[in-house]
Design an enzyme around this catalytic site. Structure first.
Site, PDB file in Angstrom:
ATOM      1  N   PRO A  11     -29.622  10.345 -14.845  1.00 16.94           N
ATOM      2  CA  PRO A  11     -28.464   9.435 -14.819  1.00 16.94           C
ATOM      3  C   PRO A  11     -28.830   8.068 -14.239  1.00 16.94           C
ATOM      4  O   PRO A  11     -28.087   7.111 -14.405  1.00 16.94           O
ATOM      5  CB  PRO A  11     -27.442  10.169 -13.937  1.00 16.94           C
ATOM      6  CG  PRO A  11     -28.199  11.235 -13.221  1.00 16.94           C
ATOM      7  CD  PRO A  11     -29.410  11.538 -14.028  1.00 16.94           C
ATOM      8  N   GLU A  68     -31.954  17.242  -7.571  1.00 18.22           N
ATOM      9  CA  GLU A  68     -31.769  15.797  -7.340  1.00 18.22           C
ATOM     10  C   GLU A  68     -32.811  14.960  -8.065  1.00 18.22           C
ATOM     11  O   GLU A  68     -32.918  13.762  -7.838  1.00 18.22           O
ATOM     12  CB  GLU A  68     -31.796  15.495  -5.837  1.00 18.22           C
ATOM     13  CG  GLU A  68     -30.793  16.289  -5.024  1.00 18.22           C
ATOM     14  CD  GLU A  68     -29.376  16.205  -5.576  1.00 18.22           C
ATOM     15  OE1 GLU A  68     -28.859  15.079  -5.693  1.00 18.22           O
ATOM     16  OE2 GLU A  68     -28.792  17.253  -5.901  1.00 18.22           O
ATOM     17  N   ARG A  99     -32.185  12.650 -36.972  1.00 23.91           N
ATOM     18  CA  ARG A  99     -31.404  12.338 -38.168  1.00 23.91           C
ATOM     19  C   ARG A  99     -31.847  11.024 -38.809  1.00 23.91           C
ATOM     20  O   ARG A  99     -31.482  10.736 -39.953  1.00 23.91           O
ATOM     21  CB  ARG A  99     -29.897  12.310 -37.868  1.00 23.91           C
ATOM     22  CG  ARG A  99     -29.470  11.219 -36.931  1.00 23.91           C
ATOM     23  CD  ARG A  99     -27.990  11.306 -36.600  1.00 23.91           C
ATOM     24  NE  ARG A  99     -27.125  10.914 -37.710  1.00 23.91           N
ATOM     25  CZ  ARG A  99     -26.886   9.652 -38.043  1.00 23.91           C
ATOM     26  NH1 ARG A  99     -27.446   8.666 -37.387  1.00 23.91           N
ATOM     27  NH2 ARG A  99     -26.087   9.372 -39.050  1.00 23.91           N
ATOM     28  N   ASP A 104     -23.511   4.286 -40.642  1.00 26.09           N
ATOM     29  CA  ASP A 104     -22.670   4.815 -39.586  1.00 26.09           C
ATOM     30  C   ASP A 104     -22.421   3.803 -38.470  1.00 26.09           C
ATOM     31  O   ASP A 104     -22.925   2.682 -38.518  1.00 26.09           O
ATOM     32  CB  ASP A 104     -23.253   6.121 -39.026  1.00 26.09           C
ATOM     33  CG  ASP A 104     -24.720   5.978 -38.684  1.00 26.09           C
ATOM     34  OD1 ASP A 104     -25.191   4.837 -38.508  1.00 26.09           O
ATOM     35  OD2 ASP A 104     -25.392   7.010 -38.604  1.00 26.09           O
TER      36      ASP A 104
HETATM   37 CL1  6GU Z   1     -30.223  11.846 -19.043  1.00 32.53          CL
HETATM   38  N1  6GU Z   1     -29.554  13.483 -17.074  1.00 32.53           N
HETATM   39  C1  6GU Z   1     -28.673  13.960 -16.172  1.00 32.53           C
HETATM   40  N2  6GU Z   1     -29.058  14.947 -15.375  1.00 32.53           N
HETATM   41  N3  6GU Z   1     -27.455  13.480 -16.043  1.00 32.53           N
HETATM   42  C2  6GU Z   1     -27.109  12.504 -16.857  1.00 32.53           C
HETATM   43  C3  6GU Z   1     -27.961  11.963 -17.812  1.00 32.53           C
HETATM   44  C4  6GU Z   1     -29.200  12.485 -17.900  1.00 32.53           C
HETATM   45  N4  6GU Z   1     -27.332  10.982 -18.459  1.00 32.53           N
HETATM   46  C5  6GU Z   1     -26.134  10.925 -17.935  1.00 32.53           C
HETATM   47  N5  6GU Z   1     -25.982  11.827 -16.961  1.00 32.53           N
END
Ligand code: 6GU
Length: 244
Positions: A90, A117, A159, A174
Site C-alpha cells: 500500500p 507489516e 488481457r 475500454d
Molecule cells: Cl499492493 N498490497 C497490500 N498489502 N495492500 C494494498 C495494496 C497492495 N494496494 C492497496 N492496498
C-alpha cells in the site's frame, strides 16, 4: 511472458489458473509459477517474520528468507534476462493502465508478496542493484497481503497480451484507453421494465453514435473522476469536447 509469484499462501494464487488466464496458460501465451516462500527457510518453525527494529506493532518479513528465494526464482536466464520485480505494497506507486501497458511489453515479471507489516526494506534495496524493482499499490486501502494485488495486476497485464482476449478491439476501446471512463452499454430488448435504450444507438448513424458515446464518456468522467480530465493533453480533446 513468464510470471513468477513468491508467497507464503500459494493457494491464494489459484484463481490465476481459472477462466481467461487459465486459457492463456493452456495456449502458452503466459507461464505462471507460484513458489512457497517457506521452502527457503532452514529452521524447524519455518519462520518468515520477526519483530520490527525500533518497536511497534506487527511483524516484518525476514531478509535472509527473501534473499535466498529471490536469488533462486529471479536468477538470470541463459541469455542474461532478468525479471521486473514487482513488490505489492500500500506504500507503493499507484498501479495504472499505463503501467499495465508497460508490463505487457516485458518478457518476465516476478511478484514478491509481503504479509504482516511488510518485507525488510533491504530486500528491495539489494534486489534493485541487479534488476528494476517497482513497489506498487493497487489503491488507497489496506489489504492483508500482496496476493490479491497480484491477481489484479496479472489480470490487467495478461488481457493486453496478443491472443489472450478473443476480440483485441475490446482492449483498445475500454476505459482509460483514451484517458476517459467508458460510457454505458446496452443490448436487447429495446425496452426493459419501461426503460428504453437511447434512440441514437438505434439510429444507424455511426458518426452520431460515436459523438454520443464520446459525450457520455466525458460526462461520466466529469462526475465520477474529474481529476482525470485535468490530466488529458490538449491533443486529447476535440473542438466539440471543449465546447461542453
Ligand atoms: Cl499492493 N498490497 C497490500 N498489502 N495492500 C494494498 C495494496 C497492495 N494496494 C492497496 N492496498
Amino acid at each position: 511472458m513468464r510470471i513468477d509469484v513468491l508467497t507464503i499462501f500459494p493457494e491464494y494464487l489459484e484463481p490465476l489458473r481459472a477462466a481467461l488466464l487459465g486459457k492463456a496458460i493452456d495456449k502458452k501465451l503466459i507461464s505462471v509459477d507460484v513458489h512457497d516462500l517457506r521452502d527457503y527457510t532452514h529452521d524447524v518453525h519455518k519462520a518468515v517474520d520477526d519483530s520490527p527494529y525500533g518497536g511497534g506493532p506487527g511483524m516484518v518479513m525476514k531478509p535472509q528468507v527473501w534473499g535466498e528465494a529471490l536469488d533462486t526464482v529471479c536468477a538470470p536466464e541463459a541469455d542474461g534476462t532478468l525479471p521486473r520485480l514487482i513488490v505489492p505494497t500500500p506504500a507503493g506507486r499507484p498501479f495504472t493502465q499505463e503501467m499495465a501497458r508497460e508490463y505487457a511489453t516485458l518478457p518476465w515479471l516476478a511478484f514478491a508478496c509481503g504479509r504482516y507489516e511488510g518485507i525488510d526494506q533491504r530486500v528491495v534495496d539489494d534486489s534493485a542493484g541487479r534488476m528494476q524493482v517497482d513497489e506498487v499499490s493497487i489503491g488507497d486501502y489496506v489489504l492483508v497481503g500482496g496476493e490479491v494485488a497480484v491477481l489484479v495486476m496479472v489480470e490487467a497485464v495478461a488481457r493486453l497480451l496478443p491472443g489472450v482476449l478473443g476480440n483485441p478491439a475490446s482492449a483498445e476501446q475500454d476505459s482509460f484507453s483514451d484517458g476517459l471512463l467508458e460510457g454505458p452499454s446496452y443490448t436487447r430488448p429495446e425496452v426493459w421494465r419501461d426503460l428504453a435504450v437511447p434512440s441514437v444507438l438505434r439510429s444507424g448513424n455511426h458518426k452520431l453514435i460515436d459523438r454520443w458515446r464520446r459525450d457520455q464518456a466525458l460526462e461520466r468522467t466529469f462526475h465520477r473522476r474529474p481529476e482525470l480530465l485535468d490530466r488529458l493533453g490538449d491533443d486529447q480533446l476535440d473542438k466539440h469536447d471543449r465546447a461542453l
